[in-house]
Design an enzyme around this catalytic site. Structure first.
Site, PDB file in Angstrom:
ATOM      1  N   ARG A  68       0.664  -1.566  -0.007  1.00 26.60           N
ATOM      2  CA  ARG A  68       0.444  -0.435   0.104  1.00 26.60           C
ATOM      3  C   ARG A  68       0.721   1.362  -0.007  1.00 26.60           C
ATOM      4  NH1 ARG A  68      -3.528  -2.963  -1.434  1.00 26.60           N
ATOM      5  NH2 ARG A  68      -5.416  -3.391  -0.769  1.00 26.60           N
ATOM      6  N   GLU A 123      -3.050   7.839  -4.382  1.00 21.21           N
ATOM      7  CA  GLU A 123      -3.769   7.450  -5.477  1.00 21.21           C
ATOM      8  C   GLU A 123      -5.218   7.451  -5.792  1.00 21.21           C
ATOM      9  OE1 GLU A 123      -3.850   3.102  -5.885  1.00 21.21           O
ATOM     10  OE2 GLU A 123      -2.458   2.909  -5.003  1.00 21.21           O
ATOM     11  N   HIS A 143      -1.496  -0.416  -9.893  1.00 20.85           N
ATOM     12  CA  HIS A 143      -2.214  -0.991  -9.493  1.00 20.85           C
ATOM     13  C   HIS A 143      -2.936  -2.149  -9.734  1.00 20.85           C
ATOM     14  CE1 HIS A 143      -3.698  -0.813  -4.196  1.00 20.85           C
ATOM     15  NE2 HIS A 143      -4.054  -2.019  -5.022  1.00 20.85           N
TER      16      HIS A 143
HETATM   17  P1  NAP Z   1      -0.628 -11.296   5.320  1.00 22.12           P
HETATM   18  O1  NAP Z   1      -0.493 -12.921   4.659  1.00 22.12           O
HETATM   19  O2  NAP Z   1      -1.798 -10.953   6.123  1.00 22.12           O
HETATM   20  O3  NAP Z   1       0.601 -11.035   5.373  1.00 22.12           O
HETATM   21  C1  NAP Z   1       1.347  -9.517   5.839  1.00 22.12           C
HETATM   22  C2  NAP Z   1       2.523 -10.006   6.740  1.00 22.12           C
HETATM   23  O4  NAP Z   1       2.928  -8.465   6.993  1.00 22.12           O
HETATM   24  C3  NAP Z   1       2.324 -10.671   7.878  1.00 22.12           C
HETATM   25  O5  NAP Z   1       3.267 -11.449   7.854  1.00 22.12           O
HETATM   26  C4  NAP Z   1       2.572  -9.487   9.451  1.00 22.12           C
HETATM   27  O6  NAP Z   1       3.409 -10.044   9.655  1.00 22.12           O
HETATM   28  C5  NAP Z   1       4.024  -8.820   8.298  1.00 22.12           C
HETATM   29  N1  NAP Z   1       3.396  -7.791   8.635  1.00 22.12           N
HETATM   30  C6  NAP Z   1       2.417  -7.031   8.985  1.00 22.12           C
HETATM   31  N2  NAP Z   1       2.541  -5.874   9.960  1.00 22.12           N
HETATM   32  C7  NAP Z   1       3.367  -5.554   9.950  1.00 22.12           C
HETATM   33  C8  NAP Z   1       4.829  -4.644  10.528  1.00 22.12           C
HETATM   34  N3  NAP Z   1       4.439  -3.517  10.889  1.00 22.12           N
HETATM   35  N4  NAP Z   1       5.845  -5.087  10.216  1.00 22.12           N
HETATM   36  C9  NAP Z   1       6.274  -6.329   9.645  1.00 22.12           C
HETATM   37  N5  NAP Z   1       5.555  -6.837   9.310  1.00 22.12           N
HETATM   38  C10 NAP Z   1       4.439  -6.408   9.622  1.00 22.12           C
HETATM   39  O7  NAP Z   1      -0.705 -10.625   3.704  1.00 22.12           O
HETATM   40  P2  NAP Z   1      -0.863 -10.959   2.281  1.00 22.12           P
HETATM   41  O8  NAP Z   1      -2.549 -11.560   2.042  1.00 22.12           O
HETATM   42  O9  NAP Z   1       0.380 -10.825   2.149  1.00 22.12           O
HETATM   43  O10 NAP Z   1      -1.571  -9.190   1.726  1.00 22.12           O
HETATM   44  C11 NAP Z   1      -0.558  -7.943   2.103  1.00 22.12           C
HETATM   45  C12 NAP Z   1      -0.836  -6.523   1.278  1.00 22.12           C
HETATM   46  O11 NAP Z   1      -0.568  -6.535   0.302  1.00 22.12           O
HETATM   47  C13 NAP Z   1      -2.816  -6.502   2.210  1.00 22.12           C
HETATM   48  O12 NAP Z   1      -2.430  -6.450   2.920  1.00 22.12           O
HETATM   49  C14 NAP Z   1      -2.623  -5.528   0.956  1.00 22.12           C
HETATM   50  O13 NAP Z   1      -2.581  -4.394   0.848  1.00 22.12           O
HETATM   51  C15 NAP Z   1      -1.537  -5.700  -0.389  1.00 22.12           C
HETATM   52  N6  NAP Z   1      -1.984  -6.642  -1.343  1.00 22.12           N
HETATM   53  C16 NAP Z   1      -1.819  -5.637  -2.601  1.00 22.12           C
HETATM   54  C17 NAP Z   1      -1.892  -6.072  -3.683  1.00 22.12           C
HETATM   55  C18 NAP Z   1      -1.650  -4.692  -4.746  1.00 22.12           C
HETATM   56  O14 NAP Z   1      -2.878  -4.929  -5.760  1.00 22.12           O
HETATM   57  N7  NAP Z   1      -0.886  -4.053  -5.190  1.00 22.12           N
HETATM   58  C19 NAP Z   1      -3.132  -7.131  -4.249  1.00 22.12           C
HETATM   59  C20 NAP Z   1      -2.730  -7.604  -3.151  1.00 22.12           C
HETATM   60  C21 NAP Z   1      -2.797  -7.537  -1.233  1.00 22.12           C
HETATM   61  P3  NAP Z   1       2.505 -10.864  11.280  1.00 22.12           P
HETATM   62  O15 NAP Z   1       3.113 -12.534  10.869  1.00 22.12           O
HETATM   63  O16 NAP Z   1       3.015 -10.341  12.345  1.00 22.12           O
HETATM   64  O17 NAP Z   1       1.132 -11.272  11.130  1.00 22.12           O
END
Ligand code: NAP
Length: 317
Positions: free
Chosen positions: A237, A266, A284
Site C-alpha cells: 500500500r 492514488e 495498482h
Molecule cells: P498477510 O498474509 O496478512 O501478510 C502480511 C504480513 O505482514 C504478515 O506476515 C505480517 O506479520 C506482516 N506485518 C504486518 N504488520 C507488520 C509490521 N508492522 N512490520 C512487519 N511485518 C508486518 O497478507 P497478504 O495476503 O500477504 O497481503 C499483504 C498486503 O498486500 C495486503 O494487506 C494488501 O494491502 C497488499 N496487496 C496489494 C495488492 C496490489 O494490488 N498491489 C494486491 C493484494 C494485496 P505477522 O506474521 O505478524 O502477522
C-alpha cells in the site's frame, strides 16, 4: 431475500451468484464512493461489497446514524480503507478476500523487479519514441537478478509467494523482516531489524498491510541504509512508504531504482517519479487478472451468502 450493494462493476459470475439469492444493486461507477453515497448505502442495504477507496471511517458510521448494513464484504485482502473497530462497534461484520490473489500479486512483484532491473520500461519508451538506433554492447545495461539478495518486508502469504519465486526461479538468497517470528517453507533468514534488512539486500520488496501500524514504515532512514545499487519495490500500500523520502533517495542516487504498483495518494502519482527513467510505475495492477478478480468477487459473494444463511464466514477480518 436481503439487499446487497456492489460498489463497482464486477465480473458477471459474481453478480449472478449474489443475484440468485438476494436483491443486488450494482453501482455503475469505477471510482470510490463519496461520503454521502456511503452514508446512504449504510442506511439502505443489508450488505455492502466495497473495495479500495471506499473509506468506511468512524465518521461515516457515525454520520449514517440508523444503520441497516450488517456486513461489509470487502473485495480485496487489504482493508485499511475500513475502520474495522468502528464497524464492529456499530454491529457490522467485515470480511476480506485473502489467498485467492496471492500468486497473481506475487507475479506482479516479479514483473516490477524484472522490469526495473532490466530497464524494460525505459527500453520500450525508447523504441516506441522511434529512438532505437540498433543493438550495441553498452546500451541500456541493467542489473542481473539471478543470485542476488532479495529482502522481503512482511513475510505473509504474498511475501512468501514472492520469496518462492525469487528463490526457486532466480536462485536469489532470501532475507526477510516480519512483525512476528516466521518459518516460511523455503530457505530464508529472518532479520531482526528493517534497517539491517535494507543494508543487506539488492532488491527490497514491501508486502505488509497498509494502515496506521505500518504508515511510513519505509522512511528516509531505511532508504539511507540501502545500497546505492539496490532496487526498491512496493506492491503493498502506498502509505507504507514515505513517498517524499523515496523520491529524495532516487534523486540523490541513494538507491538505483524503484518499481511501484501503489502510491500514497492514488491515483495521484508525483510528477518527480514520472520523470525518472529508473522507476517502473504501474497503476495498482497487483491482482488484475480476469481469473483472480473473479475469484476475489466469488469469495466476497461467498461471505455474503454465508452470512445471511447463518453459516460461518469463510474469511472474516
Ligand atoms: P498477510 O498474509 O496478512 O501478510 C502480511 C504480513 O505482514 C504478515 O506476515 C505480517 O506479520 C506482516 N506485518 C504486518 N504488520 C507488520 C509490521 N508492522 N512490520 C512487519 N511485518 C508486518 O497478507 P497478504 O495476503 O500477504 O497481503 C499483504 C498486503 O498486500 C495486503 O494487506 C494488501 O494491502 C497488499 N496487496 C496489494 C495488492 C496490489 O494490488 N498491489 C494486491 C493484494 C494485496 P505477522 O506474521 O505478524 O502477522
Amino acid at each position: 431475500m436481503k439487499t446487497v450493494l456492489v460498489t463497482r462493476p464486477l465480473p458477471q459470475p459474481v453478480i449472478a451468484a449474489l443475484a440468485a439469492a438476494h436483491k443486488v444493486a450494482v453501482r455503475d461507477e469505477t471510482g470510490p464512493m463519496s461520503g454521502d453515497e456511503m452514508v446512504a448505502a449504510l442506511r439502505r442495504f443489508d450488505a455492502i461489497l466495497p473495495t479500495i477507496g471506499d473509506a468506511f471511517s468512524a465518521e461515516i458510521f457515525a454520520q449514517a446514524g440508523q444503520i441497516r448494513t450488517r456486513l461489509l464484504a470487502n473485495f480485496g485482502v487489504g482493508y485499511n480503507h475500513i475502520d474495522v473497530a468502528a464497524a464492529s462497534a456499530h454491529g457490522i461484520a467485515v470480511t476480506n478476500t485473502p489467498g485467492v490473489l496471492t500468486d497473481t500479486t506475487a507475479d506482479l512483484a516479479l514483473t516490477l523487479i524484472l522490469m526495473t532491473a532490466r530497464r524494460a520500461g525505459e527500453g520500450e519508451r525508447l523504441l516506441r519514441a522511434g529512438g532505437w538506433t540498433g543493438w550495441h554492447p553498452t546500451q541500456l545495461m541493467g542489473m542481473d537478478v539471478s543470485g542476488k539478495v532479495l529482502g522481503i518486508v512482511g513475510m505473509g502469504r504474498i511475501g512468501e509467494a514472492i520469496a518462492r519465486r525469487g528463490h526457486f526461479g532466480f536462485g536469489m538468497k532470501v532475507l526477510f523482516y516480519n512483525r512476528s517470528p516466521k518459518t516460511p517453507d523455503l530457505p530464508a533468514r529472518q532479520v531482526g531489524s528493517l534497517a539491517a534488512l535494507a543494508a543487506a539486500c539488492d532488491v527490497m520488496v514491501v508486502a505488509v498491510p497498509g494502515g496506521a501500524e505500518t504508515r511510513h514504515l519505509i522512511d528516509a532512514d531505511i532508504f539511507a541504509a540501502m545500497k546505492p545499487t539496490a532496487l526498491f519495490i512496493n506492491i503493498a500500500r502506498g502509505d507504507v512508504v514515505d513517498e517524499a523520502a523515496l523520491i529524495a533517495a532516487l534523486q540523490a542516487g541513494g538507491i538505483a531504482g524503484a518499481g511501484l504498483d501503489v502510491y500514497e495518494r492514488e491515483p495521484v502519482v508525483p510528477e518527480a517519479l514520472t520523470r525518472m527513467e529508473n522507476v517502473t510505475l504501474l497503476p495498482h495492477l497487483g491482482s488484475a487478472t480476469l481469473e483472480t478478480r473473479t475469484a476475489m468477487g466469488m469469495l466476497a459473494a461467498d461471505n455474503i451468502l454465508a452470512f445471511f444463511a447463518g453459516k460461518p464466514l469463510p474469511s472474516p477480518v
